[in-house]
Write an enzyme that holds these catalytic residues in place. Structure first.
Site, mmCIF file in Angstrom:
data_model
loop_
_atom_site.group_PDB
_atom_site.id
_atom_site.type_symbol
_atom_site.label_atom_id
_atom_site.label_comp_id
_atom_site.label_asym_id
_atom_site.label_seq_id
_atom_site.Cartn_x
_atom_site.Cartn_y
_atom_site.Cartn_z
ATOM 1 C CG HIS A 1 -2.052 0.961 1.124
ATOM 2 N ND1 HIS A 1 -3.297 0.677 1.617
ATOM 3 C CD2 HIS A 1 -2.149 2.194 0.587
ATOM 4 C CE1 HIS A 1 -4.106 1.696 1.393
ATOM 5 N NE2 HIS A 1 -3.410 2.638 0.770
ATOM 6 C CG LEU A 2 1.107 3.991 -3.503
ATOM 7 C CD1 LEU A 2 1.069 5.480 -3.260
ATOM 8 C CD2 LEU A 2 1.311 3.735 -4.976
ATOM 9 C CG HIS A 3 3.368 4.554 2.849
ATOM 10 N ND1 HIS A 3 3.364 3.218 2.493
ATOM 11 C CD2 HIS A 3 4.434 4.700 3.675
ATOM 12 C CE1 HIS A 3 4.362 2.595 3.085
ATOM 13 N NE2 HIS A 3 5.045 3.474 3.799
ATOM 14 N NE ARG A 4 4.979 11.900 -2.529
ATOM 15 C CZ ARG A 4 4.035 12.206 -3.415
ATOM 16 N NH1 ARG A 4 3.077 13.052 -3.118
ATOM 17 N NH2 ARG A 4 4.057 11.667 -4.626
#
Length: 176
Positions: A118-121
């Site tokens: 689950h991509l996140h910055r």
């Protein structure tokens, strides 16, 4: 053994973490934004304080939709993720006054992230001199502010921005 006294961390240690599945999918569905450390929400993304911060104010901007592939984000999701990142940087600057910031994503299993599907910055505030001998010599990181205090600073800074709404002080700031 060296000891570092950090009594505020007991809330994290004793948390009721009954989350099954991806925490980035479960946390936004809970009723308690403050308890989940969600400080702001937009249409396609939310801003979450990191429970294991590199520095006070270490936040993550996360799309609601579960994907680990950056190329799968829609144009609307990409734009919203970027706009919320911009607002997060502004809130950090207003609420915490750092000298700079690091932002970035760990994409893929070998990139080093603990949640790679689950991509996140990451948005990490930086101060001149915030790296000292402790992590280099003693493998110890010193976080100088309790996460609840950081939440309050950033929540107020988000709320002061244009086009926001706060329905309840324990809810995340809504970007409208």
């Amino acid at each position: 053994m060296d000891e570092l006294f950090a009594p505020w961390r007991i809330d994290w240690v004793e948390r009721d973490d009954d989350a099954d599945g991806c925490p980035f999918c479960v946390l936004p569905d809970r009723d308690a934004d403050r308890d989940s450390r969600i400080v702001a929400r937009s249409e396609h993304a939310f801003c979450l304080l990191n429970n294991a911060p590199y520095n006070p104010g270490h936040a993550m901007v996360i799309p609601y939709r579960h994907t680990g592939v950056y190329g799968e984000l829609t144009e609307a999701e990409l734009l919203d993720l970027s706009r919320l990142t911009q607002r997060t940087l502004r809130a950090i600057e207003t609420g915490l006054g750092p000298d700079g910031a690091n932002t970035g994503m760990n994409l893929g299993d070998s990139a080093g992230g603990s949640i790679d599907d689950h991509l996140h910055r990451h948005v990490v505030p930086r101060w001149n001199g915030d790296t000292n001998f402790m992590p280099v010599i003693d493998e110890t990181q010193v976080i100088v502010e309790a996460i609840d205090d950081t939440y309050d600073h950033l929540h107020a800074a988000f709320a002061d921005q244009d086009d926001t709404r706060v329905d309840d002080p324990d809810d995340a700031v809504r970007i409208v």
